[in-house]
Each structure stands twice: as C-alpha cells, then as structure tokens.
Design a protein around this motif. Sequence first.
Motif, PDB file in Angstrom:
ATOM      1  N   SER A   1       0.820  -1.207   0.000  1.00 37.91           N
ATOM      2  CA  SER A   1       0.000   0.000   0.000  1.00 37.91           C
ATOM      3  C   SER A   1       0.854   1.257   0.000  1.00 37.91           C
ATOM      4  CB  SER A   1      -0.928  -0.018   1.213  1.00 37.91           C
ATOM      5  OG  SER A   1      -0.176  -0.261   2.371  1.00 37.91           O
ATOM      6  N   VAL A   2       1.995   1.191   0.617  1.00 35.63           N
ATOM      7  CA  VAL A   2       2.849   2.373   0.596  1.00 35.63           C
ATOM      8  C   VAL A   2       3.388   2.569  -0.808  1.00 35.63           C
ATOM      9  CG1 VAL A   2       5.035   3.324   1.355  1.00 35.63           C
ATOM     10  CG2 VAL A   2       3.539   2.194   2.987  1.00 35.63           C
ATOM     11  N   ILE A   3       3.855   1.481  -1.355  1.00 35.20           N
ATOM     12  CA  ILE A   3       4.456   1.532  -2.678  1.00 35.20           C
ATOM     13  C   ILE A   3       3.457   2.024  -3.704  1.00 35.20           C
ATOM     14  CG2 ILE A   3       5.457   0.102  -4.494  1.00 35.20           C
ATOM     15  CD1 ILE A   3       6.454  -1.719  -2.138  1.00 35.20           C
ATOM     16  N   ASP A   4       2.254   1.453  -3.650  1.00 38.09           N
ATOM     17  CA  ASP A   4       1.268   1.819  -4.651  1.00 38.09           C
ATOM     18  C   ASP A   4       0.409   3.002  -4.236  1.00 38.09           C
ATOM     19  OD1 ASP A   4       0.850  -1.681  -5.275  1.00 38.09           O
ATOM     20  OD2 ASP A   4       2.096  -0.215  -6.343  1.00 38.09           O
ATOM     21  N   GLY A   5       0.633   3.486  -3.062  1.00 37.71           N
ATOM     22  CA  GLY A   5      -0.129   4.651  -2.622  1.00 37.71           C
ATOM     23  C   GLY A   5      -1.556   4.329  -2.221  1.00 37.71           C
TER      24      GLY A   5
ATOM     25  N   ALA B   1       3.538   1.794   7.915  1.00 36.88           N
ATOM     26  CA  ALA B   1       4.567   2.628   8.539  1.00 36.88           C
ATOM     27  C   ALA B   1       5.921   1.908   8.489  1.00 36.88           C
ATOM     28  CB  ALA B   1       4.191   2.956   9.986  1.00 36.88           C
ATOM     29  N   TRP B   2       5.892   0.591   8.684  1.00 34.99           N
ATOM     30  CA  TRP B   2       7.145  -0.159   8.576  1.00 34.99           C
ATOM     31  C   TRP B   2       7.701  -0.040   7.161  1.00 34.99           C
ATOM     32  CZ3 TRP B   2       8.149  -4.415   5.321  1.00 34.99           C
ATOM     33  CH2 TRP B   2       9.491  -4.842   5.381  1.00 34.99           C
ATOM     34  N   GLN B   3       6.824  -0.245   6.189  1.00 39.78           N
ATOM     35  CA  GLN B   3       7.282  -0.167   4.793  1.00 39.78           C
ATOM     36  C   GLN B   3       7.907   1.197   4.484  1.00 39.78           C
ATOM     37  OE1 GLN B   3       4.960  -2.388   1.485  1.00 39.78           O
ATOM     38  NE2 GLN B   3       3.408  -1.802   2.978  1.00 39.78           N
ATOM     39  N   LYS B   4       7.237   2.237   4.915  1.00 43.71           N
ATOM     40  CA  LYS B   4       7.766   3.597   4.672  1.00 43.71           C
ATOM     41  C   LYS B   4       9.141   3.753   5.311  1.00 43.71           C
ATOM     42  CE  LYS B   4       3.662   6.440   4.175  1.00 43.71           C
ATOM     43  NZ  LYS B   4       2.638   7.105   4.990  1.00 43.71           N
ATOM     44  N   ASP B   5       9.237   3.291   6.537  1.00 42.54           N
ATOM     45  CA  ASP B   5      10.500   3.435   7.257  1.00 42.54           C
ATOM     46  C   ASP B   5      11.600   2.587   6.604  1.00 42.54           C
ATOM     47  OD1 ASP B   5      11.603   4.632   9.905  1.00 42.54           O
ATOM     48  OD2 ASP B   5      12.330   2.566   9.900  1.00 42.54           O
ATOM     49  N   PHE B   6      11.217   1.406   6.172  1.00 39.51           N
ATOM     50  CA  PHE B   6      12.205   0.528   5.533  1.00 39.51           C
ATOM     51  C   PHE B   6      12.697   1.143   4.224  1.00 39.51           C
ATOM     52  CE2 PHE B   6      13.642  -3.050   2.922  1.00 39.51           C
ATOM     53  CZ  PHE B   6      14.511  -3.679   3.802  1.00 39.51           C
ATOM     54  N   MET B   7      11.766   1.708   3.467  1.00 38.92           N
ATOM     55  CA  MET B   7      12.158   2.332   2.199  1.00 38.92           C
ATOM     56  C   MET B   7      13.074   3.534   2.421  1.00 38.92           C
ATOM     57  SD  MET B   7       8.660   2.104  -0.065  1.00 38.92           S
ATOM     58  CE  MET B   7       9.441   2.668  -1.603  1.00 38.92           C
ATOM     59  N   ALA B   8      12.724   4.340   3.411  1.00 36.30           N
ATOM     60  CA  ALA B   8      13.567   5.505   3.709  1.00 36.30           C
ATOM     61  C   ALA B   8      14.959   5.047   4.147  1.00 36.30           C
ATOM     62  CB  ALA B   8      12.920   6.361   4.796  1.00 36.30           C
ATOM     63  N   THR B   9      14.997   3.970   4.920  1.00 41.48           N
ATOM     64  CA  THR B   9      16.277   3.414   5.366  1.00 41.48           C
ATOM     65  C   THR B   9      17.101   2.948   4.163  1.00 41.48           C
ATOM     66  OG1 THR B   9      15.283   2.715   7.458  1.00 41.48           O
ATOM     67  CG2 THR B   9      17.338   1.623   6.822  1.00 41.48           C
ATOM     68  N   ALA B  10      16.448   2.250   3.245  1.00 46.14           N
ATOM     69  CA  ALA B  10      17.143   1.762   2.051  1.00 46.14           C
ATOM     70  C   ALA B  10      17.635   2.929   1.187  1.00 46.14           C
ATOM     71  CB  ALA B  10      16.214   0.856   1.244  1.00 46.14           C
ATOM     72  N   MET B  11      16.802   3.950   1.050  1.00 47.42           N
ATOM     73  CA  MET B  11      17.192   5.092   0.218  1.00 47.42           C
ATOM     74  C   MET B  11      18.344   5.875   0.844  1.00 47.42           C
ATOM     75  SD  MET B  11      15.413   4.809  -2.501  1.00 47.42           S
ATOM     76  CE  MET B  11      15.700   6.364  -3.352  1.00 47.42           C
ATOM     77  N   ALA B  12      18.485   5.785   2.166  1.00 47.43           N
ATOM     78  CA  ALA B  12      19.565   6.497   2.858  1.00 47.43           C
ATOM     79  C   ALA B  12      20.895   5.756   2.788  1.00 47.43           C
ATOM     80  CB  ALA B  12      19.188   6.728   4.327  1.00 47.43           C
ATOM     81  N   ALA B  13      20.831   4.450   2.463  1.00 44.63           N
ATOM     82  CA  ALA B  13      22.067   3.662   2.376  1.00 44.63           C
ATOM     83  C   ALA B  13      22.749   3.950   1.042  1.00 44.63           C
ATOM     84  CB  ALA B  13      21.753   2.174   2.496  1.00 44.63           C
TER      85      ALA B  13
END
Lengths: 242, 242, 242, 242
Positions: C10-14, D145-157
């Motif tokens: 859901s995050v990915i696809d909004g 919220a986990w997905q968002k945080d995980f993505m932000a973490t990945a983008m910061a690496a």
Amino acid sequence: MKLTNKNMCSVIDGINLDSILKKSVKEAVSLNRESLDESYVAEPKPFKQVSELVSQKTKDMHHGLYKNYVESLNAVSSKLDTADRSESNPRHSDFKSLKLDEAYNLNAVWLHELYFANCFDPHSEIVMDSKSYLRLQRDFGTFDAWQKDFMATAMAAGNGWAVCGYHTFLRRYVNMIVSHHSGDVMMGVFPVVVVDMWEHSYVKDYLSDKKSYLVSRMKEFNWNIIEERVERAEQIAQAVKA
Amino acid sequence: MKLTNKNMCSVIDGINLDSILKKSVKEAVSLNRESLDESYVAEPKPFKQVSELVSQKTKDMHHGLYKNYVESLNAVSSKLDTADRSESNPRHSDFKSLKLDEAYNLNAVWLHELYFANCFDPHSEIVMDSKSYLRLQRDFGTFDAWQKDFMATAMAAGNGWAVCGYHTFLRRYVNMIVSHHSGDVMMGVFPVVVVDMWEHSYVKDYLSDKKSYLVSRMKEFNWNIIEERVERAEQIAQAVKA
Amino acid sequence: MKLTNKNMCSVIDGINLDSILKKSVKEAVSLNRESLDESYVAEPKPFKQVSELVSQKTKDMHHGLYKNYVESLNAVSSKLDTADRSESNPRHSDFKSLKLDEAYNLNAVWLHELYFANCFDPHSEIVMDSKSYLRLQRDFGTFDAWQKDFMATAMAAGNGWAVCGYHTFLRRYVNMIVSHHSGDVMMGVFPVVVVDMWEHSYVKDYLSDKKSYLVSRMKEFNWNIIEERVERAEQIAQAVKA
Amino acid sequence: MKLTNKNMCSVIDGINLDSILKKSVKEAVSLNRESLDESYVAEPKPFKQVSELVSQKTKDMHHGLYKNYVESLNAVSSKLDTADRSESNPRHSDFKSLKLDEAYNLNAVWLHELYFANCFDPHSEIVMDSKSYLRLQRDFGTFDAWQKDFMATAMAAGNGWAVCGYHTFLRRYVNMIVSHHSGDVMMGVFPVVVVDMWEHSYVKDYLSDKKSYLVSRMKEFNWNIIEERVERAEQIAQAVKA
C-alpha cells in the motif's frame, strides 16, 4: 599593531575585539578577495565525456549523479552559514552532521570534475619529456611502475576513487585510495589524475569487470589536462620547500 | 619525442617501453630529485611542547604515541615497496591493507608534527596585520567568526582532529574535522592550524572537559609558525589560480 | 485471510490497506507488547564500577559520558519519530544523519551498560564447568586460546571495543573489534563479554599502557553476569538451529 | 570445581592451567559440537534469484560477487588461525587487518545469502495474521509505517544494505542501514529482511533509479522465508527477556 593573546581570544573570553581597531586594519590592507563566497554556491559544469568505451546511458547517469552532489553541497553549505555552533558535539548535533556531509559532497563534486576532465580523451597521448611523465618516473622509478601502482590502487578501492597527486608533506607524487568520497584520505594531496571506481562508473557497461573499465579509462587519459595540473603542482612544490 | 598511447600503456598491454628510449630521456633531462625516497623513512623529531597547561606525563605519552606512528609508517612504507600488486582487491589483499595503513599512519605522523609545532607557545601573540589574521578574517568574515567555527569543528570531532587549512579547490581557508586520522577528510587542503582532539590529548589533565583543553591549546597557538605556513599557502594560492 | 502482494504494497502503490480489515486482525490477535516504546526513552542506569584498579575520577567521568549517550539517543530517537522520510538519500538528509546517529548512540549506550556490568568484580572467579568456560573452550580450542584471542582483539581496537559474543550465523562464539561505536561490526552477534577500549577508559589511570588496563579489567570480569548472558545465548543457539 | 581468578588468568599470568584438570572437565561434560569449525570454511550456495525484474546478467554478476566474498572469507579465516596475536595493535598489524576483513567478508556473505533468499519471489504474498505482519505492525504502528521506514532506510544507504531485524537489546524490530558491509551497524540485531543497496544490485537494470529497484524487490519479498526467520526471532525474543 600587536594584540596580546588575551585580547585576541575574544571568542574564548567572550570579549569582542575593538571594532574600530578592526576597521582601521581592514582599510589599511587591501583585501583582494580571491576566495569563493563563504557559502560557496557551486554550479554543475558541462562535461562532454567523449569516449566510445563508455555508454551514453552511463555518461548521462554519471553527470546526473554529479549534479546531485552539487545540489547537496549547496544545501549543506547554505545551512552551515547559520548552523548552531554552540552545542557542537560528536554524538549528535546539526553542526557535526553538516561538517561530515560537507566533506563528503565537496570531495564528490571536485573528484567528479577532475575525473570527467582527465578520463575522456580518445586521442590520449603522453609525451615522454612532459612534466607528468618525468615526475611520475622520478617518484615511482619508472612510468610503468607508476602505472602498475596506480592500477593496484584503483583495484583496491571498493566504492571509491583512485587518485594520483602531489603530496605537500612528502614532497612527491603518491597514489591513494579514497573510500567512498571522504574515507581513508591522505591529507594535503593536490590531485592530478583521478579515476572513479564507484560501481556506477562501470557496472552498466562492464558488469563486474572493473579491470577492463579501468584500462579503458587509462587509455583515454587526457594528458594535456593532467600536464596543466602537474604544472601547478610544480609551483606548489616550490612553495612548500623548506 | 611523442609516444602514442598504445606504446605508453606498456603495463596495460604487457609491453615494456623501449629501455633505450627511456634511458635517453633520462639523460636528456636532469632530474633534480626533490622528493623523499620511495620508501620514505621518517625519523621522529623532537618537540618541546612548552606549556604549563598540559602535564609532563601527557607530553611524554603523546610523544611516545607519535613515535609509534613513525615506526608503523616506516614498516608500512617498506612493505609497500615489494607488496604484490597483481592480486589487489577491496575484499582482502595485502596491498589494500597496506594502502589504508599508509594513509592512517602518514596522516598521524604529519598531524602530530603540525600539532606539536603550533600548539605550545605560552607567549602566544597574533599580529592583526599578519597574513594569518587577515586571511582568516577574509574567509570567515571576522577573526572571531573563524575562532567560533574552529572551536565548533574541534568539539564535533570525536577521536580525531580539528584542522584549518587552505583548500586548493575552493581557494579559501576552511575548518575541517578529521575523524581518527584519515576519515571524513576534505581533499586538497594544505594545513596551517592543527589541534589534536583524540582523548589521549586531554583525558589525563582535563578528564572529559575537552572544551577547556581546546581553549588552553588555542591560547598557546604559535602564530609565528602558523604565519610561516600561511606564507606558503599564499604561494600555493598563486599556483592554483586559474 | 490473505493479502495478495498488490494489496499489501500500500505504501508503494499509494493505496492504504482497508482500515477495517486491519482493525479486525488487531483484535483477533492479542498483541502482548513486549517491545519498548517506538521512541525508546532510555534512562541511564546506576553502575557501581567496584574496582581499586580504576580511579574514582575515571569512573565518574565514564558514567558521565554514558549519560551523554543516553541523552543523545533519546534526542535522536524522538526526532526519528517525525523525521521526513520522503527525501531520504545518502548524500544529505535528516533521516540519514539520524539513522547513523541512532546506531552510534544506541550501540554506545548498550556497550557501556554491558561493560559496566561485566568488568567490575574484584572477586572475579570462573567455574570450569560453567557454560561460559565450556563454550569458549569449545569454540576456541582452550579457554586460554580464547583469552589470547580476546586480548589480541582488544589490542587491535583503536578507539573502540572488544566484544565476545554468540554469532547467530556462525553458531559459535566470536571475538570482534567494534571501531568507535558502530564501525567494523559483525552483524547478528549477541554480546556476552565487553571491554571498553576507548582512550577515556584508561588514559587517566594507565596513560598509554592499554595492555595493563586490559589485564586489570579481565582480572575483574564478573563471570556470574557473563554466565547469565551465556545462558541466554544458549537459548538463542537453540532458536537459530536449522 | 572452582578456579580462583589467579589460576584462571593463565594467559595473563603466563601460567598454563593444569592440563589434567582440563582433561577431566572435558571428559565430564559431553561437548556437543554445534558450532562450525574454528576456521569456518564456507561454501557458496546456489540461489535461483527468480525474477523478471532483474536481468540475468545482473543475477550472474551478483552471484559471482557473492562467491568472491566466500573465497575471501575462507582466506581470511584460515590466516586468522595462525596469525601472530602478540604484536596486535591498531596502527599496523596483520591481526588487525585480518579482523577487519573478517567482519567485512563475513557480513558480505551472510547478507548476500539473506538477500538472495528473501528478495526473489514473483508470487510474493503476505498473510495478515502472519507473525511477520503482526510484529512489524506492533513495532512500527502499522505495516505501512514499517514499509515507509524501511524504504527511507534503504534510500539512505549509499553503497550498503537495508536490514530489518529483531534487536535483542531493544526487544523490538528495527530498520537499519549497513554502510558497505560492516559500517554503521547496530549491534545484536537478528536479521529477517535484507535488501542489497550496493550499486551493483541495480545499475545495470535501473541505472540510478534505485527507488524503482527497491520497489521491485519489495514486491517480490519471499514472506515465507521471512516468516521462518521471524519464528526464530520469536524464540530469541523469549530467550532475551529479563
């Protein structure tokens, strides 16, 4: 006009220097401002990256990454102007994070500019009585020995850079690894030859064969541009002599 | 005499340059050897560390640590002369480890020498029309602003260094953190003011009060020595102008 | 109840997951909250540091440094709750700086707590049929071999830590260096023995003689506390078996 | 049978434990050897990397890089068996270099294995009452919220990894950056979700668009494999409870 140390340490002691004194000194000495502005606003420069051994997609991507660094550097630099210096500490403070990001992005911008300029000359040619040739020969025994050492240095850099430059303490040319953009860096080196060894430089075109990529860049070294840098390094060498 | 690139890349292509060609070039051009030996054998220098604000025990320990770095640098440098360059890689290779240790110990030696020389003058005095004063004023707005920025930089360094130097790309003075001896380093900076912020510099005498230690060193800056460095930086500035 | 991947992302696809669905799941499964709060607010704990081989000044300073890390961790943790995740990037972003500071301060807090607890027992005594003894013997050949390896590990850590712990991938005990607080860290190690090798731990009392400091701490290892950790590691070992 | 500390510290004091004592203990306690050999000889495992969103060339290259790490790890591990521990120091010593390379290559091997296993399931599907879903929901508020945080973490690496795992000190799941293979690592985390964010993972197929690469991997998470890891983490959670 002399200031005893006590007067000088106005920040430390919380006393400001007499502003009239300062003004008079300022007027007495003409300040030819040769430095960039305090918050150095950098502009990304165009680079042609002429080569048939690197794909257009890699070239475009690479220039885009470089522009990102310029943008980040400007953001960092601007924030540093007003960052709170009073609570600076190594655990967690804006000032610390900004200083680390400053070194990271500033090196990234400069290294990319050096690389784009010195690595894309399909008509690469070195003259044996050039300063470049002679200095590398002098400091590494032979020009071949320099090449071998430079290649080994580049192959040892993971995601990072291979840099050859004039070391102002050793007063000779050295090859060095730069890890990422600001790790494992020898201080006080004026760079003359730079090859990007980050994976984005070669994975699209060479997959993991970074040796072929490296050779392709060394075959297209722009020795004219390197020679200009070596000329400057010669003057630096004069400046730092005891 | 020109070499086409194909001939030049003798290491890359596995072909050695004609040794007669090389010899003639060598003879034609007098090589004034101004560099150190390839394997630079450094000697620890004596430093007085005159100060009543640092204990004798700390001074002695500190000089001992510096000597250890000189010794390690010599060992690394000597091994690099004959290290196998053919298998160099970033995962695990002698050459990689040696290059990282080279940067680490070389910076450590140089930084300590700069620090011992510029931080121990109980009669510290700065002249307002000195180049040091004027240049820092020029690049930081005021001399006080430089001091504030330098202190914040020093306080942000964990175990590491605070360095002020002339940046050959920005063409201005900058303050930078050096983490440990070779981390987070801005490239191409010619150092003029150096303060050791490793814990061994102050814990014996100041416990964790590193601000008091820092102020004590800034109060004993040897501005005569700094001025000599700034004079050299002035010439470097001339050399790197476009 | 299954979610196809499309719905899940859901995050990915909004697209947000149906909130009613979520609620029902939440109610259906009792969530025994065993974790700390999201923004983990840590409290500095008291530690006695009983030892005649470490001065009171060092002990007090050390506890003060630990409290600073707790404070920094809380600040970082709190900011992370609301940090902008949308612009996260490795060049310059609040989120990146906060994540790096999080790892740094979180490790610092934990390592100090482990150290204070396991390094200050003047009545240190190990039982040869304890799990601690037997496991280290098993994985290093002899208990002496473990000691030698641990000491070498500690001596190799510059400003950092020596850690012995159970490696959940190797399924054995290992000794590792931790550089600073978060560098060169082996992943997935459950720590059982920790010695602080930062200079602040020993410079006041031992100057640069870190070997004597290290031996002094190893002589006061609290093997009761270590045994409790090893007991937990035993259960972890059971959990990770194939 | 107890050993006083004095007897125990045989390495420290240069006295060997009575070998008969040792033998009797060894016989008395059956040592079920569950650990790997001391010099862990790893074998590269096959991984299918089933996905239409990653090219075959990238897959092949990636598996080759992984094999290089396995090879390096074995070399390092073997050398560590006999490395001289007596001269270990942080400036320059074989033992130090080997320990740093050990952490680097060991993490690289493990992380690649975790990644290959959890990132290549084109039929990715998560069950809302799975432990994975519920635990991430519990510790991050919502699964989104986990997905968002995980993505932000990945983008910061930068060149590094995004890792979600169970933190044995915080007793909750956390997302963390791993820089390169061993930098900025949170200690004591048992990994359950891993995405490779080194440039070699995506540059061939996605150029610098690392977000699209990341989403492509998250869409193919193998939640069955992740669930098995979470099951183990559950048991670890039990083990580390106070």
